[in-house]
Design a protein around this motif. Structure first.
Motif, PDB file in Angstrom:
ATOM      1  N   THR A   1       0.818  -1.213   0.000  1.00 43.04           N
ATOM      2  CA  THR A   1       0.000   0.000   0.000  1.00 43.04           C
ATOM      3  C   THR A   1       0.855   1.267   0.000  1.00 43.04           C
ATOM      4  O   THR A   1       0.419   2.307  -0.497  1.00 43.04           O
ATOM      5  N   ARG A   2       2.056   1.180   0.555  1.00 41.82           N
ATOM      6  CA  ARG A   2       2.926   2.360   0.578  1.00 41.82           C
ATOM      7  C   ARG A   2       3.287   2.789  -0.848  1.00 41.82           C
ATOM      8  O   ARG A   2       3.264   3.980  -1.175  1.00 41.82           O
ATOM      9  N   GLU A   3       3.658   1.824  -1.674  1.00 44.98           N
ATOM     10  CA  GLU A   3       4.012   2.166  -3.058  1.00 44.98           C
ATOM     11  C   GLU A   3       2.815   2.745  -3.794  1.00 44.98           C
ATOM     12  O   GLU A   3       2.947   3.684  -4.580  1.00 44.98           O
ATOM     13  N   LEU A   4       1.639   2.188  -3.538  1.00 39.97           N
ATOM     14  CA  LEU A   4       0.430   2.709  -4.185  1.00 39.97           C
ATOM     15  C   LEU A   4       0.167   4.143  -3.752  1.00 39.97           C
ATOM     16  O   LEU A   4      -0.215   4.992  -4.569  1.00 39.97           O
ATOM     17  N   ALA A   5       0.391   4.449  -2.478  1.00 39.47           N
ATOM     18  CA  ALA A   5       0.206   5.809  -1.988  1.00 39.47           C
ATOM     19  C   ALA A   5       1.228   6.757  -2.605  1.00 39.47           C
ATOM     20  O   ALA A   5       0.923   7.915  -2.923  1.00 39.47           O
ATOM     21  N   GLU A   6       2.450   6.279  -2.792  1.00 39.87           N
ATOM     22  CA  GLU A   6       3.477   7.108  -3.414  1.00 39.87           C
ATOM     23  C   GLU A   6       3.122   7.422  -4.864  1.00 39.87           C
ATOM     24  O   GLU A   6       3.323   8.558  -5.345  1.00 39.87           O
ATOM     25  N   LEU A   7       2.587   6.435  -5.572  1.00 40.09           N
ATOM     26  CA  LEU A   7       2.168   6.663  -6.957  1.00 40.09           C
ATOM     27  C   LEU A   7       1.033   7.685  -7.017  1.00 40.09           C
ATOM     28  O   LEU A   7       1.008   8.554  -7.894  1.00 40.09           O
ATOM     29  N   ALA A   8       0.099   7.580  -6.085  1.00 38.99           N
ATOM     30  CA  ALA A   8      -1.013   8.525  -6.046  1.00 38.99           C
ATOM     31  C   ALA A   8      -0.511   9.946  -5.789  1.00 38.99           C
ATOM     32  O   ALA A   8      -0.997  10.915  -6.391  1.00 38.99           O
ATOM     33  N   GLU A   9       0.489  10.073  -4.917  1.00 41.32           N
ATOM     34  CA  GLU A   9       1.036  11.401  -4.628  1.00 41.32           C
ATOM     35  C   GLU A   9       1.721  11.997  -5.854  1.00 41.32           C
ATOM     36  O   GLU A   9       1.544  13.188  -6.170  1.00 41.32           O
TER      37      GLU A   9
ATOM     38  N   ALA B   1       2.615  10.320 -17.355  1.00 38.92           N
ATOM     39  CA  ALA B   1       1.422  10.131 -16.528  1.00 38.92           C
ATOM     40  C   ALA B   1       0.772   8.781 -16.807  1.00 38.92           C
ATOM     41  O   ALA B   1       0.280   8.114 -15.884  1.00 38.92           O
ATOM     42  N   ASP B   2       0.779   8.355 -18.059  1.00 34.42           N
ATOM     43  CA  ASP B   2       0.179   7.063 -18.401  1.00 34.42           C
ATOM     44  C   ASP B   2       0.979   5.919 -17.804  1.00 34.42           C
ATOM     45  O   ASP B   2       0.415   4.912 -17.359  1.00 34.42           O
ATOM     46  N   ASP B   3       2.303   6.048 -17.772  1.00 33.18           N
ATOM     47  CA  ASP B   3       3.144   5.013 -17.162  1.00 33.18           C
ATOM     48  C   ASP B   3       2.858   4.909 -15.667  1.00 33.18           C
ATOM     49  O   ASP B   3       2.745   3.799 -15.120  1.00 33.18           O
ATOM     50  N   LEU B   4       2.732   6.046 -14.985  1.00 30.20           N
ATOM     51  CA  LEU B   4       2.404   6.034 -13.556  1.00 30.20           C
ATOM     52  C   LEU B   4       1.021   5.434 -13.327  1.00 30.20           C
ATOM     53  O   LEU B   4       0.811   4.682 -12.359  1.00 30.20           O
ATOM     54  N   HIS B   5       0.090   5.768 -14.211  1.00 31.14           N
ATOM     55  CA  HIS B   5      -1.270   5.249 -14.089  1.00 31.14           C
ATOM     56  C   HIS B   5      -1.275   3.727 -14.226  1.00 31.14           C
ATOM     57  O   HIS B   5      -1.947   3.018 -13.474  1.00 31.14           O
ATOM     58  N   ARG B   6      -0.513   3.217 -15.200  1.00 32.06           N
ATOM     59  CA  ARG B   6      -0.439   1.775 -15.411  1.00 32.06           C
ATOM     60  C   ARG B   6       0.110   1.073 -14.175  1.00 32.06           C
ATOM     61  O   ARG B   6      -0.382   0.022 -13.763  1.00 32.06           O
ATOM     62  N   ARG B   7       1.162   1.653 -13.591  1.00 30.31           N
ATOM     63  CA  ARG B   7       1.744   1.048 -12.397  1.00 30.31           C
ATOM     64  C   ARG B   7       0.750   1.008 -11.234  1.00 30.31           C
ATOM     65  O   ARG B   7       0.761   0.078 -10.426  1.00 30.31           O
ATOM     66  N   ALA B   8      -0.101   2.029 -11.161  1.00 32.49           N
ATOM     67  CA  ALA B   8      -1.084   2.083 -10.084  1.00 32.49           C
ATOM     68  C   ALA B   8      -2.160   1.010 -10.229  1.00 32.49           C
ATOM     69  O   ALA B   8      -2.883   0.724  -9.266  1.00 32.49           O
ATOM     70  N   GLN B   9      -2.264   0.412 -11.400  1.00 33.42           N
ATOM     71  CA  GLN B   9      -3.292  -0.600 -11.637  1.00 33.42           C
ATOM     72  C   GLN B   9      -2.823  -2.017 -11.330  1.00 33.42           C
ATOM     73  O   GLN B   9      -3.616  -2.955 -11.379  1.00 33.42           O
TER      74      GLN B   9
END
Length: 302
Positions: free
Chosen positions: A170-178, A246-254
């Motif tokens: 969850t930490r990595e997901l929160a970092e991606l969201a930030e 932004a699309d690369d970050l979005h993909r990682r968040a999925q």
């Protein structure tokens, strides 16, 4: 004895290199053909015969080709300004350019879908031959596709075994969201002030497509439509690099989280998709406060 200057890779003295003894610039002489013949004692008819034979040799008629000539460069496969361009094939009866579907691209899409769906489990190791057998292809395109996923951070190489799906918390997901908020919120606020309402209305079909994809419950389908909507919004900024990052970050968040469900359930997807239409309404109304709030909550929920 005269001290020789520095030599090139071919062993001859380099042009324009200062003489170590005198400090003068030594430029190798470029003698004319007649001078060479005169030094060799070739005169009269013999000199003429030597001069006549010289062009034929340099033209590639079987004699040695000079390494400093255009013909010599062409013989080595180098580009010359005088080379004849290759003619294009005629339209009628011409053999078409080879066109074939990218097996690697298809496998990459299939692996990304399996990753989002949770079929590729975080922490598990998968070999290219085994995955190739699953998809009915050789191991080579699978290995190439997995190497691309490794560059994206989805998997990591395990020597002599295959590829391990990266374990994310969850930490990595929160970092991606930030990070996504830091990048996209200022851009959307600027677009809300400058883009006409009619342009935002043109994106409504994409927002509605995310709602339909969410209602189907297919996480992979929703992931694609979700990113398509966000790409279209950011594309209005006219910055292709911004859209790509932004699309690369979005993909990682999925990607799925370790130790948890493969992804969000249908209800979560539907709620997430509803925020797209609400965001469009706020952008059309130029309500900057709502735009900022929606985008931050959207990333956090994702």
């Amino acid at each position: 004895m005269e001290q020789a200057g520095p030599r090139s890779a071919h062993g001859s003295a380099g042009a324009g290199v200062p003489d170590i003894r005198t400090g003068a610039v030594r430029v190798p002489a470029q003698p004319r053909a007649a001078d060479v013949d005169r030094e060799r004692g070739v005169t009269g008819r013999a000199a003429g015969a030597a001069a006549a034979s010289r062009p034929a040799a340099s033209a590639g008629s079987g004699g040695p080709v000079g390494t400093g000539t255009a013909a010599g460069a062409a013989a080595r496969g180098e580009h010359t300004h005088s080379e004849t361009p290759i003619p294009r094939p005629r339209a009628e009866g011409a053999r078409p350019v080879v066109q074939r579907a990218s097996v690697r691209g298809q496998i990459l899409d299939a692996l990304r879908t399996a990753l989002v769906e949770g079929e590729l489990v975080p922490g598990e190791v998968y070999s290219a031959p085994a995955l190739g057998e699953r998809f009915g292809v050789s191991a080579t395109p699978v290995r190439e596709a997995m190497q691309q996923l490794a560059l994206e951070g989805a998997v990591e190489v395990v020597p002599n075994r295959g590829f391990r799906v990266v374990e994310r918390g969850t930490r990595e997901l929160a970092e991606l969201a930030e990070i996504r908020s830091l990048i996209e919120v200022p851009v959307m606020l600027r677009l809300a002030r400058t883009v006409a309402a009619t342009r935002w209305a043109e994106l409504r079909p994409l927002a509605e497509a995310t709602v339909r994809a969410a209602s189907s419950g297919c996480r992979a389908t929703y992931a694609e439509s979700d990113r398509a909507f966000h790409r279209a919004v950011l594309a209005l900024a006219g910055n292709a690099q911004l859209v790509r990052i932004a699309d690369d970050l979005h993909r990682r968040a999925q990607w799925p989280l370790v130790g948890g469900p493969a992804s969000r359930g249908r209800a979560d997807l539907v709620a997430d998709a509803a925020e797209h239409t609400a965001l469009l309404d706020a952008l059309i109304a130029e309500d900057l406060t709502v735009v900022q709030s929606l985008v931050r909550e959207h990333f956090t929920g994702a």
